[in-house]
Design a protein around this motif. Structure first.
Motif, PDB file in Angstrom:
ATOM      1  N   PRO A 132       0.779  -1.204   0.076  1.00 45.39           N
ATOM      2  CA  PRO A 132      -0.148   0.232   0.054  1.00 45.39           C
ATOM      3  C   PRO A 132       0.755   1.122  -0.033  1.00 45.39           C
ATOM      4  CG  PRO A 132      -0.154  -1.088   2.038  1.00 45.39           C
ATOM      5  CD  PRO A 132       0.682  -2.144   1.280  1.00 45.39           C
ATOM      6  N   ASN A 133       2.124   1.168   0.658  1.00 43.64           N
ATOM      7  CA  ASN A 133       2.755   2.311   0.714  1.00 43.64           C
ATOM      8  C   ASN A 133       3.314   2.655  -0.978  1.00 43.64           C
ATOM      9  OD1 ASN A 133       4.441  -0.061   0.854  1.00 43.64           O
ATOM     10  ND2 ASN A 133       5.744   0.672   2.448  1.00 43.64           N
ATOM     11  N   TYR A 134       3.830   1.768  -1.449  1.00 41.67           N
ATOM     12  CA  TYR A 134       4.577   1.832  -2.755  1.00 41.67           C
ATOM     13  C   TYR A 134       3.196   2.173  -3.802  1.00 41.67           C
ATOM     14  CZ  TYR A 134       8.772  -0.346  -0.948  1.00 41.67           C
ATOM     15  OH  TYR A 134       9.870  -0.667  -0.544  1.00 41.67           O
ATOM     16  N   PHE A 135       2.193   1.623  -3.860  1.00 43.63           N
ATOM     17  CA  PHE A 135       0.970   2.071  -4.430  1.00 43.63           C
ATOM     18  C   PHE A 135       0.860   3.377  -4.361  1.00 43.63           C
ATOM     19  CE2 PHE A 135      -3.515   2.781  -4.397  1.00 43.63           C
ATOM     20  CZ  PHE A 135      -3.883   2.827  -5.753  1.00 43.63           C
ATOM     21  N   GLY A 136       0.553   3.849  -2.791  1.00 43.06           N
ATOM     22  CA  GLY A 136       0.229   5.128  -2.554  1.00 43.06           C
ATOM     23  C   GLY A 136       0.915   6.230  -3.302  1.00 43.06           C
ATOM     24  N   ASP A 137       2.628   5.766  -3.227  1.00 40.88           N
ATOM     25  CA  ASP A 137       3.612   6.727  -3.681  1.00 40.88           C
ATOM     26  C   ASP A 137       3.343   6.810  -5.586  1.00 40.88           C
ATOM     27  OD1 ASP A 137       5.745   8.370  -3.245  1.00 40.88           O
ATOM     28  OD2 ASP A 137       6.741   6.484  -2.821  1.00 40.88           O
ATOM     29  N   ALA A 138       2.954   5.721  -5.928  1.00 36.63           N
ATOM     30  CA  ALA A 138       2.714   5.801  -7.261  1.00 36.63           C
ATOM     31  C   ALA A 138       1.464   6.761  -7.630  1.00 36.63           C
ATOM     32  CB  ALA A 138       2.296   4.474  -7.828  1.00 36.63           C
ATOM     33  N   ALA A 139       0.499   6.389  -6.827  1.00 38.55           N
ATOM     34  CA  ALA A 139      -0.736   7.192  -7.062  1.00 38.55           C
ATOM     35  C   ALA A 139      -0.624   8.913  -6.923  1.00 38.55           C
ATOM     36  CB  ALA A 139      -1.983   6.637  -6.082  1.00 38.55           C
ATOM     37  N   VAL A 140       0.430   9.273  -5.903  1.00 38.94           N
ATOM     38  CA  VAL A 140       0.492  10.419  -5.838  1.00 38.94           C
ATOM     39  C   VAL A 140       1.223  10.907  -6.898  1.00 38.94           C
ATOM     40  CG1 VAL A 140       2.306  11.976  -4.502  1.00 38.94           C
ATOM     41  CG2 VAL A 140       0.592  10.640  -3.079  1.00 38.94           C
ATOM     42  N   TRP A 141       2.082  10.595  -7.485  1.00 40.99           N
ATOM     43  CA  TRP A 141       2.912  11.151  -8.716  1.00 40.99           C
ATOM     44  C   TRP A 141       2.166  11.131  -9.893  1.00 40.99           C
ATOM     45  CZ3 TRP A 141       6.696  14.620  -8.635  1.00 40.99           C
ATOM     46  CH2 TRP A 141       7.168  14.831  -7.560  1.00 40.99           C
ATOM     47  N   THR A 142       1.232   9.874 -10.013  1.00 44.92           N
ATOM     48  CA  THR A 142       0.369  10.098 -11.061  1.00 44.92           C
ATOM     49  C   THR A 142      -0.764  10.963 -11.039  1.00 44.92           C
ATOM     50  OG1 THR A 142       0.582   7.649 -11.360  1.00 44.92           O
ATOM     51  CG2 THR A 142      -1.449   8.808 -12.455  1.00 44.92           C
ATOM     52  N   GLY A 143      -1.105  11.492  -9.803  1.00 41.78           N
ATOM     53  CA  GLY A 143      -2.011  12.524  -9.539  1.00 41.78           C
ATOM     54  C   GLY A 143      -1.284  14.090  -9.881  1.00 41.78           C
ATOM     55  N   LEU A 144      -0.184  14.267  -9.485  1.00 40.95           N
ATOM     56  CA  LEU A 144       0.630  15.511  -9.669  1.00 40.95           C
ATOM     57  C   LEU A 144       0.661  15.454 -11.171  1.00 40.95           C
ATOM     58  CD1 LEU A 144       3.426  15.373  -6.939  1.00 40.95           C
ATOM     59  CD2 LEU A 144       1.575  16.780  -7.245  1.00 40.95           C
ATOM     60  N   TRP A 156      -1.253  22.617 -21.348  1.00 42.40           N
ATOM     61  CA  TRP A 156       0.030  22.289 -22.013  1.00 42.40           C
ATOM     62  C   TRP A 156       0.991  23.176 -21.569  1.00 42.40           C
ATOM     63  CZ3 TRP A 156       1.296  19.321 -25.916  1.00 42.40           C
ATOM     64  CH2 TRP A 156       2.607  19.456 -26.572  1.00 42.40           C
ATOM     65  N   PRO A 157       2.071  22.352 -21.691  1.00 36.87           N
ATOM     66  CA  PRO A 157       2.741  21.127 -22.139  1.00 36.87           C
ATOM     67  C   PRO A 157       2.769  19.985 -21.031  1.00 36.87           C
ATOM     68  CG  PRO A 157       4.587  22.476 -21.887  1.00 36.87           C
ATOM     69  CD  PRO A 157       3.651  23.072 -21.391  1.00 36.87           C
ATOM     70  N   GLY A 158       1.978  19.919 -19.960  1.00 36.21           N
ATOM     71  CA  GLY A 158       2.273  19.027 -19.010  1.00 36.21           C
ATOM     72  C   GLY A 158       2.209  17.646 -19.308  1.00 36.21           C
ATOM     73  N   VAL A 159       1.268  17.273 -20.588  1.00 37.20           N
ATOM     74  CA  VAL A 159       1.313  15.971 -20.870  1.00 37.20           C
ATOM     75  C   VAL A 159       2.671  15.498 -21.200  1.00 37.20           C
ATOM     76  CG1 VAL A 159       0.644  16.553 -23.195  1.00 37.20           C
ATOM     77  CG2 VAL A 159      -0.285  14.284 -22.293  1.00 37.20           C
ATOM     78  N   LEU A 160       3.431  16.293 -21.573  1.00 39.43           N
ATOM     79  CA  LEU A 160       4.767  15.720 -22.416  1.00 39.43           C
ATOM     80  C   LEU A 160       5.424  15.118 -21.219  1.00 39.43           C
ATOM     81  CD1 LEU A 160       5.702  18.617 -24.714  1.00 39.43           C
ATOM     82  CD2 LEU A 160       4.576  16.451 -25.226  1.00 39.43           C
ATOM     83  N   THR A 161       5.259  15.468 -19.884  1.00 36.75           N
ATOM     84  CA  THR A 161       5.953  14.880 -18.744  1.00 36.75           C
ATOM     85  C   THR A 161       5.618  13.602 -18.242  1.00 36.75           C
ATOM     86  OG1 THR A 161       4.791  15.947 -17.045  1.00 36.75           O
ATOM     87  CG2 THR A 161       6.348  17.263 -18.059  1.00 36.75           C
ATOM     88  N   ILE A 162       5.010  12.660 -19.056  1.00 36.95           N
ATOM     89  CA  ILE A 162       4.132  11.561 -18.629  1.00 36.95           C
ATOM     90  C   ILE A 162       5.380  10.551 -18.357  1.00 36.95           C
ATOM     91  CG2 ILE A 162       4.320  10.680 -21.034  1.00 36.95           C
ATOM     92  CD1 ILE A 162       1.687   9.072 -20.366  1.00 36.95           C
ATOM     93  N   LEU A 163       6.680  10.688 -19.037  1.00 35.77           N
ATOM     94  CA  LEU A 163       7.654   9.723 -18.538  1.00 35.77           C
ATOM     95  C   LEU A 163       8.095   9.889 -17.118  1.00 35.77           C
ATOM     96  CD1 LEU A 163       9.872   9.487 -21.791  1.00 35.77           C
ATOM     97  CD2 LEU A 163       8.245   7.884 -21.012  1.00 35.77           C
ATOM     98  N   TRP A 216       7.502   2.576 -12.515  1.00 37.59           N
ATOM     99  CA  TRP A 216       8.344   1.466 -12.911  1.00 37.59           C
ATOM    100  C   TRP A 216       9.315   1.201 -11.863  1.00 37.59           C
ATOM    101  CZ3 TRP A 216      13.757   1.848 -13.874  1.00 37.59           C
ATOM    102  CH2 TRP A 216      13.965   0.457 -14.191  1.00 37.59           C
ATOM    103  N   ALA A 217       9.933   2.209 -11.045  1.00 38.21           N
ATOM    104  CA  ALA A 217      10.953   1.866 -10.004  1.00 38.21           C
ATOM    105  C   ALA A 217      10.317   1.284  -8.813  1.00 38.21           C
ATOM    106  CB  ALA A 217      11.615   3.139  -9.519  1.00 38.21           C
ATOM    107  N   LEU A 218       8.728   1.823  -8.476  1.00 36.40           N
ATOM    108  CA  LEU A 218       8.243   1.119  -7.020  1.00 36.40           C
ATOM    109  C   LEU A 218       7.795   0.091  -7.711  1.00 36.40           C
ATOM    110  CD1 LEU A 218       6.183   4.568  -6.247  1.00 36.40           C
ATOM    111  CD2 LEU A 218       8.029   3.452  -4.947  1.00 36.40           C
ATOM    112  N   ALA A 219       7.243  -0.504  -8.673  1.00 36.97           N
ATOM    113  CA  ALA A 219       6.454  -1.574  -8.846  1.00 36.97           C
ATOM    114  C   ALA A 219       7.309  -2.740  -9.523  1.00 36.97           C
ATOM    115  CB  ALA A 219       5.211  -1.217  -9.816  1.00 36.97           C
ATOM    116  N   GLY A 220       8.443  -2.226 -10.334  1.00 34.22           N
ATOM    117  CA  GLY A 220       9.081  -3.330 -10.998  1.00 34.22           C
ATOM    118  C   GLY A 220      10.806  -3.384 -10.794  1.00 34.22           C
ATOM    119  N   LYS A 221      11.321  -2.488 -10.040  1.00 32.95           N
ATOM    120  CA  LYS A 221      12.471  -2.306 -10.014  1.00 32.95           C
ATOM    121  C   LYS A 221      13.115  -2.317  -8.586  1.00 32.95           C
ATOM    122  CE  LYS A 221      16.821  -1.964 -11.968  1.00 32.95           C
ATOM    123  NZ  LYS A 221      17.223  -2.920 -12.431  1.00 32.95           N
TER     124      LYS A 221
END
Length: 266
Positions: free
Chosen positions: A193-205, A213-220, A227-232
């Motif tokens: 839940p802590n890693y999921f929460g971290d990921a949700a926080v940054w997806t929300g930001l 515009w051009p915030g959508v360009l920062t999707i990476l 990726w780091a939280l869930a897979g690395k």
């Protein structure tokens, strides 16, 4: 579509990089004094706060005030809470075993090795992930429905991260549960839940920035964090360390690995 102040934004980048360098320099000095480089974990959240603060100051009179304030407050609340939590958890003053294992492979100076393997990579990641906040600070469009959705997702993520950390801290304090697996509370619905929460926080930001515009360009930027939280470095390393604990295999079979979901019936 409102125009984006590219010259002002590009001029701010050296200053945000200097802010990160300053945080890393102070952290390294503290690490040398305390003889432990795991203090970098404590500085991780506050480093983002420093970037957000500098971007907020430099975007004054340029970016939309509502978005600027929202990004500053949400980043500061997340970063300072995380830094305080990790600092409290590491108050015994001992080096983290992960850092001990990594630094034991240093060919010569452990401190120089730490600069290359800990501080420099985390500083680069900090700058890259925070691009969502940096770009959002300079956007001139007013807040819309996507930004409100992002703020709601941030709240959800912050609650998961904060409550999950609190439940884990209580669990570890109970001597009767030492060596067992936490499978109650939020940990019943996701193993992290802590890693999921971290990921949700940054997806929300990101959604707050992508609202204009051009915030959508920062999707990476949030993609790297997720990726780091869930897979690395987050979920995989934690599960590797827990793999031999009694009952953990059954916990893995019944509980969602990352995104919260109803537990499977056995």
């Amino acid at each position: 579509m409102p125009s984006f102040p590219w010259p002002e934004f590009l001029a701010s980048l050296p200053w945000t990089a200097l802010a990160v360098a300053g945080v890393l320099a102070v952290t390294f000095a503290v690490a040398l004094a305390q003889h432990r480089h795991s203090v970098m974990d404590v500085a991780w959240g506050p480093g983002f706060v420093a970037v957000a603060g500098v971007s907020w100051l430099l975007s004054a009179g340029t970016g939309d005030d509502g978005r600027r304030l929202l990004l500053l407050v949400l980043t500061a609340v997340w970063g300072l809470r995380l830094g305080a939590h990790i600092g409290w958890r590491a108050r015994d003053g001992h080096e983290d075993p992960r850092y001990q294992a990594m630094l034991s492979t240093a060919p010569r100076s452990r401190n120089v090795f730490a600069l290359r393997r800990v501080y420099l990579p985390q500083g680069i990641v900090m700058l890259f992930v925070s691009l969502t906040v940096q770009v959002g600070m300079f956007e001139t469009g007013a807040l819309g429905w996507l930004a409100l959705l992002g703020a709601a997702l941030w709240v959800l993520g912050f609650l998961f991260e904060t409550v999950g950390d609190w439940q884990l801290a209580r669990f570890k304090k109970d001597p009767a549960r030492r060596g067992t697996v936490l499978n109650t509370g939020l940990w019943r619905y996701t193993r992290h839940p802590n890693y999921f929460g971290d990921a949700a926080v940054w997806t929300g930001l990101f959604l707050i920035a992508a609202d204009s515009w051009p915030g959508v360009l920062t999707i990476l930027s949030p993609a790297l964090m997720v990726w780091a939280l869930a897979g690395k470095t987050g979920k995989p390393l934690t599960e590797q360390a827990m793999s031999n604990r009694p009952g953990y295999r059954e916990y893995v079979e019944s509980t969602s690995g990352f995104i919260p979901w109803a537990p499977k019936r056995r």
